[in-house]
Design an enzyme around this catalytic site. Structure first.
Site, PDB file in Angstrom:
ATOM      1  CG  ASN A  85      -1.840   1.196   1.263  1.00  0.00           C
ATOM      2  OD1 ASN A  85      -1.760   2.068   0.398  1.00  0.00           O
ATOM      3  ND2 ASN A  85      -2.680   1.269   2.284  1.00  0.00           N
ATOM      4  CB  CYS A  94      -2.637   5.008   2.641  1.00  0.00           C
ATOM      5  SG  CYS A  94      -3.884   5.561   3.821  1.00  0.00           S
ATOM      6  N   GLY A 132     -14.715  -2.593  -3.320  1.00  0.00           N
ATOM      7  CA  GLY A 132     -14.425  -1.899  -2.070  1.00  0.00           C
ATOM      8  C   GLY A 132     -15.665  -1.350  -1.397  1.00  0.00           C
ATOM      9  CB  THR A 133     -17.116   2.065  -1.483  1.00  0.00           C
ATOM     10  OG1 THR A 133     -15.875   2.721  -1.188  1.00  0.00           O
ATOM     11  CG2 THR A 133     -18.252   2.844  -0.858  1.00  0.00           C
TER      12      THR A 133
HETATM   13  C1  LIG Z   1     -13.256   2.937   4.744  1.00  0.00           C
HETATM   14  C2  LIG Z   1     -12.156   2.605   3.784  1.00  0.00           C
HETATM   15  C3  LIG Z   1     -10.945   2.125   4.259  1.00  0.00           C
HETATM   16  C4  LIG Z   1      -9.907   1.825   3.386  1.00  0.00           C
HETATM   17  N1  LIG Z   1      -8.745   1.325   3.876  1.00  0.00           N
HETATM   18  C5  LIG Z   1      -7.762   0.947   3.013  1.00  0.00           C
HETATM   19  C6  LIG Z   1      -6.595   0.316   3.503  1.00  0.00           C
HETATM   20  O1  LIG Z   1      -6.416   0.063   4.697  1.00  0.00           O
HETATM   21  N2  LIG Z   1      -5.644  -0.036   2.579  1.00  0.00           N
HETATM   22  C7  LIG Z   1      -5.789   0.190   1.231  1.00  0.00           C
HETATM   23  O2  LIG Z   1      -4.904  -0.154   0.450  1.00  0.00           O
HETATM   24  N3  LIG Z   1      -6.915   0.770   0.755  1.00  0.00           N
HETATM   25  C8  LIG Z   1      -7.894   1.135   1.618  1.00  0.00           C
HETATM   26  N4  LIG Z   1      -9.037   1.712   1.121  1.00  0.00           N
HETATM   27  C9  LIG Z   1      -9.152   1.932  -0.333  1.00  0.00           C
HETATM   28  C10 LIG Z   1      -9.874   0.771  -1.016  1.00  0.00           C
HETATM   29  O3  LIG Z   1      -9.180  -0.437  -0.851  1.00  0.00           O
HETATM   30  C11 LIG Z   1     -10.035   1.067  -2.519  1.00  0.00           C
HETATM   31  O4  LIG Z   1      -8.775   1.158  -3.128  1.00  0.00           O
HETATM   32  C12 LIG Z   1     -10.780   2.360  -2.776  1.00  0.00           C
HETATM   33  O5  LIG Z   1     -11.803   2.574  -1.829  1.00  0.00           O
HETATM   34  C13 LIG Z   1     -11.387   2.412  -4.186  1.00  0.00           C
HETATM   35  O6  LIG Z   1     -12.269   1.333  -4.405  1.00  0.00           O
HETATM   36  P1  LIG Z   1     -13.880   1.448  -4.143  1.00  0.00           P
HETATM   37  O7  LIG Z   1     -14.336   2.693  -4.851  1.00  0.00           O
HETATM   38  O8  LIG Z   1     -14.444   0.204  -4.706  1.00  0.00           O
HETATM   39  O9  LIG Z   1     -14.050   1.565  -2.680  1.00  0.00           O
HETATM   40  C14 LIG Z   1     -10.075   2.020   1.987  1.00  0.00           C
HETATM   41  C15 LIG Z   1     -11.302   2.494   1.509  1.00  0.00           C
HETATM   42  C16 LIG Z   1     -12.332   2.793   2.381  1.00  0.00           C
HETATM   43  C17 LIG Z   1     -13.636   3.287   1.817  1.00  0.00           C
END
Ligand SMILES: Cc1cc2nc3c(=O)[nH]c(=O)nc-3n(C[C@H](O)[C@H](O)[C@H](O)COP(=O)(O)O)c2cc1C
Length: 312
Positions: free
Chosen positions: A136, A139, A273-274
């Site tokens: 990662n 972030c 993800g979301t």
């Molecule tokens: C609440 C939340 C926590 C997240 N925590 C991490 C994390 O710990 N590590 C990481 O690589 N991405 C994290 N992400 C990013 C997601 O893995 C993903 O890359 C990003 O949300 C885009 O995908 P999505 O639109 O389907 O959510 C997080 C996203 C959200 C919404």
């Protein structure tokens, strides 16, 4: 061959991401699926192509001040700040359960420094249940959290040194918050990444204008969900044009059509993800719909559709 004649043809859902083989291309994204145990009552987690638990760090982190999440039009902002119990607690308390699922577990790691990343990669080398690592380097919610993902030279050296510390396949997770996604993707490939995941969240803000305050405790946060899908598609397409290693698409994927758009753009696999927060069964729905979608595309496996976008 017309789709009907294809209907009896066996569809192979397995995909190869460098040295990592997955039974199907549907993974769940880090930070949105806990450590899988939380989701077990809602989803048949054993059917997933892969699980990315919440990013772990060397030491425990308590994360950022609240508020940490805000709903936005077609998405959400978060500034969790990598709240986790640290690598040793993960190995002792979460990994045994994850390993018992029989699903490839891609452990997401974040170091504060180059050496910390490399040490964590070495610590997880050859541990039962760790199918791959995702670095990662993207972030937006920790100080210095994106340095490795915005500087190609730092990115390449980091991936190369992690690669040297472990036999485990490595995915590099990139940020869209850069001028050239292609340049960072090339750096990750040059460092020896088996695959590239993108995107992490897009840096954003929410403001309480009456109080003249940012709504997130950390001021800014990462935007995710359907709102960022066009950005993620663009980033996947650009990266796929720039590198030969497989791409894992992430960002706003919620339906089978979303998935197929990413595949045509160049993704060999995807992470949801979301959507796990508002439709926890989405990964199963997409998985169930995938064979028919591949058949509709006239394909018998993912590779036949990956990167087939026609731009002229
Ligand atoms: C609440 C939340 C926590 C997240 N925590 C991490 C994390 O710990 N590590 C990481 O690589 N991405 C994290 N992400 C990013 C997601 O893995 C993903 O890359 C990003 O949300 C885009 O995908 P999505 O639109 O389907 O959510 C997080 C996203 C959200 C919404």
């Amino acid at each position: 061959m017309p789709p009907t004649e294809r209907s009896s043809v066996a569809i192979d859902l397995s995909v190869q991401l460098g040295r990592l083989r997955l039974p199907n291309p549907i993974l769940v994204a880090s930070g949105t699926f806990g450590y899988a145990r939380e989701m077990e009552g809602l989803v048949d987690v054993r059917r997933l192509g892969g699980i990315l638990p919440k990013t772990i760090t060397q030491e425990p982190r308590s994360g950022n001040e609240p508020w940490r999440t805000i709903e936005t039009p077609s998405g959400m902002l978060n500034s969790i700040g990598l709240d986790n119990d640290g690598i040793e607690a993960f190995v002792a308390h979460h990994l045994p359960y994850l390993a018992s699922l029989g699903v490839p577990i891609v452990v997401s790691i974040a170091g504060r420094t180059h050496d910390e990343f490399v040490a964590m990669a070495g610590r997880l080398d050859d541990l039962a249940g760790v199918a791959a690592l995702e670095l990662n380097i993207s972030c937006p919610n920790v100080s210095g959290g994106v340095d490795f993902g915005t500087d190609p030279a730092m990115c390449e050296r980091l991936v190369a040194d992690c690669r040297g510390a472990t036999e485990t396949p490595i995915l590099a997770k990139l940020t869209p918050n850069v001028t050239s996604v292609a340049a960072i993707a090339r750096a990750a490939e040059a460092g020896g990444a088996d695959a590239i995941s993108l995107i992490n969240t897009c840096l954003g803000m929410a403001i309480d204008w009456r109080g003249r305050r940012p709504m997130l405790g950390n001021g800014m946060g990462g935007l995710s969900g359907p709102a960022i899908k066009p950005i993620a598609l663009r980033a996947v397409y650009q990266a796929a044009q720039a590198v030969r290693v497989p791409i894992v698409g992430v960002g706003g994927i919620a339906t089978i059509d979303d998935l197929m758009e990413f595949v045509v753009a160049g993704a060999m696999a995807v992470q949801l993800g979301t959507v796990n927060f508002y439709n926890p069964r989405a990964s199963m729905e997409v998985l169930d719909a995938l064979p028919a979608a591949l058949a509709e595309a006239g394909a018998t496996c993912m590779a036949e559709v990956v990167g087939t976008l026609v731009t002229k």
